[in-house]
Design a protein around this motif. Structure first.
Motif, PDB file in Angstrom:
ATOM      1  N   GLY A  31      -8.868  -6.162   9.564  1.00 28.92           N
ATOM      2  CA  GLY A  31      -7.466  -5.867   9.243  1.00 28.92           C
ATOM      3  C   GLY A  31      -7.215  -4.418   8.901  1.00 28.92           C
ATOM      4  N   ILE A  32      -6.144  -4.191   8.195  1.00 27.76           N
ATOM      5  CA  ILE A  32      -5.710  -2.820   7.914  1.00 27.76           C
ATOM      6  C   ILE A  32      -5.384  -2.622   6.428  1.00 27.76           C
ATOM      7  CG2 ILE A  32      -4.744  -2.338  10.196  1.00 27.76           C
ATOM      8  CD1 ILE A  32      -2.009  -3.144   8.979  1.00 27.76           C
ATOM      9  N   PHE A  33      -5.876  -3.516   5.571  1.00 27.28           N
ATOM     10  CA  PHE A  33      -5.438  -3.481   4.181  1.00 27.28           C
ATOM     11  C   PHE A  33      -5.606  -2.119   3.494  1.00 27.28           C
ATOM     12  CE2 PHE A  33      -5.849  -4.771  -0.404  1.00 27.28           C
ATOM     13  CZ  PHE A  33      -4.487  -4.978  -0.565  1.00 27.28           C
ATOM     14  N   PRO A  34      -6.763  -1.435   3.644  1.00 26.55           N
ATOM     15  CA  PRO A  34      -6.915  -0.153   2.951  1.00 26.55           C
ATOM     16  C   PRO A  34      -5.877   0.876   3.392  1.00 26.55           C
ATOM     17  CG  PRO A  34      -9.003  -0.871   3.868  1.00 26.55           C
ATOM     18  CD  PRO A  34      -7.961  -1.792   4.417  1.00 26.55           C
ATOM     19  N   ALA A  35      -5.538   0.838   4.678  1.00 24.35           N
ATOM     20  CA  ALA A  35      -4.551   1.793   5.184  1.00 24.35           C
ATOM     21  C   ALA A  35      -3.154   1.470   4.651  1.00 24.35           C
ATOM     22  CB  ALA A  35      -4.556   1.790   6.709  1.00 24.35           C
ATOM     23  N   LEU A  36      -2.845   0.177   4.639  1.00 25.85           N
ATOM     24  CA  LEU A  36      -1.539  -0.270   4.147  1.00 25.85           C
ATOM     25  C   LEU A  36      -1.358   0.134   2.693  1.00 25.85           C
ATOM     26  CD1 LEU A  36       0.786  -2.089   5.224  1.00 25.85           C
ATOM     27  CD2 LEU A  36      -0.321  -3.991   4.066  1.00 25.85           C
ATOM     28  N   LEU A  37      -2.366  -0.176   1.881  1.00 28.16           N
ATOM     29  CA  LEU A  37      -2.303   0.150   0.464  1.00 28.16           C
ATOM     30  C   LEU A  37      -2.268   1.667   0.263  1.00 28.16           C
ATOM     31  CD1 LEU A  37      -2.375  -1.494  -2.190  1.00 28.16           C
ATOM     32  CD2 LEU A  37      -4.778  -0.834  -2.376  1.00 28.16           C
ATOM     33  N   GLY A  38      -3.059   2.372   1.095  1.00 25.74           N
ATOM     34  CA  GLY A  38      -3.114   3.837   0.976  1.00 25.74           C
ATOM     35  C   GLY A  38      -1.760   4.465   1.226  1.00 25.74           C
ATOM     36  N   THR A  39      -1.065   3.985   2.260  1.00 25.13           N
ATOM     37  CA  THR A  39       0.256   4.536   2.558  1.00 25.13           C
ATOM     38  C   THR A  39       1.222   4.298   1.404  1.00 25.13           C
ATOM     39  OG1 THR A  39       0.029   4.444   4.947  1.00 25.13           O
ATOM     40  CG2 THR A  39       2.253   4.292   4.086  1.00 25.13           C
ATOM     41  N   ILE A  40       1.125   3.104   0.817  1.00 25.62           N
ATOM     42  CA  ILE A  40       1.996   2.833  -0.326  1.00 25.62           C
ATOM     43  C   ILE A  40       1.686   3.800  -1.479  1.00 25.62           C
ATOM     44  CG2 ILE A  40       2.591   1.125  -2.087  1.00 25.62           C
ATOM     45  CD1 ILE A  40       2.188  -1.024   0.079  1.00 25.62           C
ATOM     46  N   TRP A  41       0.391   3.990  -1.762  1.00 21.68           N
ATOM     47  CA  TRP A  41       0.005   4.978  -2.782  1.00 21.68           C
ATOM     48  C   TRP A  41       0.609   6.349  -2.480  1.00 21.68           C
ATOM     49  CZ3 TRP A  41      -2.509   5.529  -7.351  1.00 21.68           C
ATOM     50  CH2 TRP A  41      -3.226   4.432  -7.864  1.00 21.68           C
ATOM     51  N   LEU A  42       0.394   6.809  -1.255  1.00 19.53           N
ATOM     52  CA  LEU A  42       0.828   8.160  -0.891  1.00 19.53           C
ATOM     53  C   LEU A  42       2.340   8.316  -1.062  1.00 19.53           C
ATOM     54  CD1 LEU A  42      -1.332   8.729   2.311  1.00 19.53           C
ATOM     55  CD2 LEU A  42      -1.522   9.972   0.147  1.00 19.53           C
ATOM     56  N   VAL A  43       3.066   7.314  -0.566  1.00 19.81           N
ATOM     57  CA  VAL A  43       4.531   7.409  -0.619  1.00 19.81           C
ATOM     58  C   VAL A  43       5.023   7.351  -2.069  1.00 19.81           C
ATOM     59  CG1 VAL A  43       6.676   6.226  -0.031  1.00 19.81           C
ATOM     60  CG2 VAL A  43       4.899   6.506   1.693  1.00 19.81           C
ATOM     61  N   VAL A  44       4.458   6.436  -2.838  1.00 21.17           N
ATOM     62  CA  VAL A  44       4.933   6.285  -4.219  1.00 21.17           C
ATOM     63  C   VAL A  44       4.651   7.546  -5.041  1.00 21.17           C
ATOM     64  CG1 VAL A  44       4.601   5.025  -6.377  1.00 21.17           C
ATOM     65  CG2 VAL A  44       4.857   3.784  -4.237  1.00 21.17           C
ATOM     66  N   VAL A  45       3.449   8.076  -4.926  1.00 25.98           N
ATOM     67  CA  VAL A  45       3.131   9.283  -5.696  1.00 25.98           C
ATOM     68  C   VAL A  45       4.006  10.457  -5.237  1.00 25.98           C
ATOM     69  CG1 VAL A  45       1.334  10.949  -6.319  1.00 25.98           C
ATOM     70  CG2 VAL A  45       0.784   8.522  -6.181  1.00 25.98           C
ATOM     71  N   ALA A  46       4.222  10.550  -3.920  1.00 26.94           N
ATOM     72  CA  ALA A  46       5.093  11.623  -3.417  1.00 26.94           C
ATOM     73  C   ALA A  46       6.504  11.481  -3.988  1.00 26.94           C
ATOM     74  CB  ALA A  46       5.134  11.612  -1.890  1.00 26.94           C
ATOM     75  N   LEU A  47       7.000  10.236  -4.052  1.00 29.09           N
ATOM     76  CA  LEU A  47       8.350  10.006  -4.595  1.00 29.09           C
ATOM     77  C   LEU A  47       8.424  10.377  -6.077  1.00 29.09           C
ATOM     78  CD1 LEU A  47       9.488   6.549  -3.136  1.00 29.09           C
ATOM     79  CD2 LEU A  47      10.324   8.813  -2.541  1.00 29.09           C
ATOM     80  N   ILE A  48       7.351  10.005  -6.810  1.00 33.09           N
ATOM     81  CA  ILE A  48       7.355  10.287  -8.246  1.00 33.09           C
ATOM     82  C   ILE A  48       7.492  11.789  -8.491  1.00 33.09           C
ATOM     83  CG2 ILE A  48       5.891  10.276 -10.320  1.00 33.09           C
ATOM     84  CD1 ILE A  48       4.832   7.567  -9.382  1.00 33.09           C
ATOM     85  N   VAL A  49       6.890  12.574  -7.606  1.00 28.63           N
ATOM     86  CA  VAL A  49       6.973  14.024  -7.768  1.00 28.63           C
ATOM     87  C   VAL A  49       8.300  14.571  -7.259  1.00 28.63           C
ATOM     88  CG1 VAL A  49       5.950  16.231  -7.126  1.00 28.63           C
ATOM     89  CG2 VAL A  49       4.483  14.265  -7.580  1.00 28.63           C
ATOM     90  N   SER A  50       8.672  14.164  -6.047  1.00 25.51           N
ATOM     91  CA  SER A  50       9.768  14.896  -5.398  1.00 25.51           C
ATOM     92  C   SER A  50      11.151  14.406  -5.814  1.00 25.51           C
ATOM     93  CB  SER A  50       9.621  14.818  -3.880  1.00 25.51           C
ATOM     94  OG  SER A  50       9.779  13.493  -3.471  1.00 25.51           O
ATOM     95  N   VAL A  51      11.295  13.132  -6.185  1.00 29.71           N
ATOM     96  CA  VAL A  51      12.639  12.653  -6.525  1.00 29.71           C
ATOM     97  C   VAL A  51      13.193  13.329  -7.787  1.00 29.71           C
ATOM     98  CG1 VAL A  51      13.979  10.629  -7.221  1.00 29.71           C
ATOM     99  CG2 VAL A  51      12.520  10.516  -5.221  1.00 29.71           C
ATOM    100  N   PRO A  52      12.454  13.319  -8.899  1.00 28.05           N
ATOM    101  CA  PRO A  52      13.008  14.014 -10.072  1.00 28.05           C
ATOM    102  C   PRO A  52      13.213  15.508  -9.815  1.00 28.05           C
ATOM    103  CG  PRO A  52      11.026  12.782 -10.661  1.00 28.05           C
ATOM    104  CD  PRO A  52      11.151  12.721  -9.182  1.00 28.05           C
ATOM    105  N   LEU A  53      12.224  16.114  -9.157  1.00 29.10           N
ATOM    106  CA  LEU A  53      12.312  17.551  -8.893  1.00 29.10           C
ATOM    107  C   LEU A  53      13.510  17.861  -8.007  1.00 29.10           C
ATOM    108  CD1 LEU A  53      10.242  19.753  -9.725  1.00 29.10           C
ATOM    109  CD2 LEU A  53       9.429  19.722  -7.371  1.00 29.10           C
ATOM    110  N   GLY A  54      13.640  17.075  -6.932  1.00 26.51           N
ATOM    111  CA  GLY A  54      14.719  17.307  -5.971  1.00 26.51           C
ATOM    112  C   GLY A  54      16.083  17.076  -6.592  1.00 26.51           C
TER     113      GLY A  54
END
Lengths: 293, 261
Positions: free
Chosen positions: A69-92
């Motif tokens: 399957g693809i579970f590590p990739a799926l979870l990884g993308t969620i990690w990447l997107v969430v951490v990116a949002l945590i940084v860029s949304v308040p800043l932006g």
């Protein structure tokens, strides 16, 4: 009725024919836009749906990534997107509030605006190299989710800033006047009146950011995403697999991959983005229904 | 006795002395001297661009938000210099409420609109206290009976006339002493205009009211004193009935007879 006062002349008829032709041309061009979307979706579903299953989503890839399957990739993308949002949304949002509500119209502000436009125009591979230099090497985060997400955050910051600024400016000026004249400070005005009425627009920016971060490959390739990892990321300092890179890998780098695997990965990636988008669109419509002026 | 009370100078709400104001290099007000009496309705008339709105806006210092405004001279409200360095604009604007040409209720409920100013300036208040504030403000603007059963409706669902009344009511909970109105009826139909004029008349005495208007009939009907301005200068300031019957200046006579403007 040949001599009707308002009958069409030959010139009229010619113009009408041109009119019809031109209109048809435009309709065709606009219609063409739907075509690639339909083809992509159809191909993905046609060729990739056979591999989809709960197991496909929730197990690790096996046998040199040609099975499993693809579970590590799926979870990884969620990690990447969430951490990116945590940084860029308040800043932006903070930057957009400053630009829309506080900034005087001077060369400094214009410089910031210019920087934002330029940031939006930088190719993603350049962001990738910047992220590698700045976050991986200089700040010594190593190749990690943190470094990759920061790179994604910087890349998507202009989207959030522009969307937020526009939605703030769409709030009628009369509301601000009303508040200021009752003795509200700028911040009270923003918090109580401007922001609540701009939420739906801000959300649009966030949606766009989510879709873009989930799909980008180049910025995460050098900064945090790996070809293959049997381990799930435990924290932001870990490396991770990601859907976009995984799709690239199984499509071009690994031999003997069954045909439906890459299509399946692509289908899941698109599905993720679509689901996230529709949730936010639904939320936005709910908010819009409540406001009225 | 009667004579002495009349000779005693009336209490002033607004006192401007030698007020000059520039937008960049354009001078909008020239040496304006005005004494506006407490508890009265004073109307400001004059052709577009004569400086009446500018004068209005220098009383709550909202003009200054435009960075390029320069002012000299003095404006006193109740004998206090409002351009003194220790003046807190929040306090000033709390006591000098402003009503705009277009009703601008906030996009929340009727109740929240009334409580907005109160909540800005007071930490906490009980539900009962809030109910009382809402009722009293709406009573004062003659809107209570009409909206008491739909306080949670959007303020924007009201008619324009009701919205404008709400905008006036919204100012009252913070206990302003002066109400500035910038053409408060020009977005309303004749019936709405009449209703809001009646309301303004009703509020006389409790508040000192300064109304900018283009509508000569309105100035005549709904004000006690009248100021005529032209090209940034005050031409005439007299009791309203006197201005409309026996104007002292030729320009005033020309304007109120509709020869220009």
């Amino acid at each position: 009725m040949d001599n009707h006062m308002f009958a069409a002349t030959e010139l009229n008829q010619k113009n009408q024919r041109t009119e019809k032709l031109v209109r048809l041309l435009f309709i065709l061009m606009a219609g063409l836009l739907i075509l690639p979307v339909l083809i992509i979706l159809f191909t993905l579903v046609y060729k990739g749906s056979s591999i989809l299953s709960i197991d496909f989503l929730f197990t690790n890839p096996t046998n040199g990534m040609t099975e499993g399957g693809i579970f590590p990739a799926l979870l990884g993308t969620i990690w990447l997107v969430v951490v990116a949002l945590i940084v860029s949304v308040p800043l932006g949002i903070a930057a957009a509030i400053y630009l829309s509500e506080y900034a005087p119209d001077n060369w400094g502000t214009r410089l910031i605006n210019l920087a934002i436009i330029n940031l939006a125009g930088v190719p993603s591979i350049v962001h990738a190299l910047f992220g590698l230099g700045a976050f991986v090497v200089f700040f010594n985060f190593g190749t990690s989710i943190l470094a990759a997400s920061l790179t994604l955050a910087i890349m998507t910051l202009p989207v959030v800033i522009v969307a937020t600024r526009e939605s703030l400016q769409a709030v009628p000026h009369a509301f601000r006047e009303a508040c200021w004249n009752m003795g509200a400070t700028r911040w009270q005005t923003i918090r109580r009146v401007v922001l609540p009425n701009a939420v739906s627009g801000i959300l649009t920016g966030v949606i766009l950011e989510v879709s873009r971060s989930a799909g980008e490959t180049a910025p995460i390739m050098f900064t945090g995403a790996v070809f293959f990892s049997p381990f799930l990321p435990q924290g932001v300092m870990d490396q991770t697999m990601a859907m976009s890179l995984h799709l690239f890998v199984v499509s071009t780098q690994v031999p003997n991959v069954p045909e439906n695997l890459p299509y399946g990965v692509a289908l899941v990636l698109i599905g993720m983005v679509l689901i996230m988008n529709s949730i936010s669109i639904a939320f936005r419509m709910h908010l819009r229904g409540k406001k009225k002026w | 006795m009667n004579i002495t009370t009349q000779e005693k100078p009336a209490e002033l709400a607004i006192c401007a002395r030698q007020l000059n104001l520039w937008y960049g290099t354009f001078q909008a007000l020239f040496e304006v001297d005005l004494d506006i009496r407490k508890g009265m309705i004073t109307s400001l008339i004059g052709p577009s661009g004569c400086g009446k709105s500018t004068f209005l806006r220098s009383i709550n210092r909202i003009n200054e938000r435009l960075g390029y405004v320069r002012i000299n001279g003095r404006v006193e409200l109740f004998d206090q210099d409002i351009y003194a360095p220790e003046v807190e604009l929040v306090q000033l604007r709390k006591q000098v409420g402003m009503v705009f040409q277009r009703p601008n209720p906030l996009p929340t409920s009727i109740r929240e609109n009334i409580l907005f100013g109160h909540k800005l300036h007071n930490k906490r208040s009980s539900r009962a206290e809030q109910d009382e504030i809402v009722e009293s403000a709406l009573q004062q603007v003659l809107l209570w009976e009409k909206v008491k059963d739909r306080l949670h409706h959007k303020a924007t669902t009201l008619s324009l006339e009701e919205q404008q009344k709400l905008c006036i009511a919204r100012l009252l909970p913070v206990k302003p002493r002066i109400l500035l109105m910038d053409e408060p009826c020009s977005a309303l139909d004749p019936k709405g205009t009449e209703a809001v004029e009646e309301l303004i008349w009703e509020l006389r005495g409790r508040y000192s009211i300064l109304v900018v208007t283009h509508n000569m009939a309105q100035a005549r009907r709904a004000s006690e004193e009248c100021i005529f301005m032209l090209m940034g200068k005050v031409v005439e300031h007299t009791p309203t009935h006197q201005m409309f019957v026996t104007p002292a200046q030729q320009e005033t006579a020309d304007y109120i007879e509709g020869r220009y403007g």
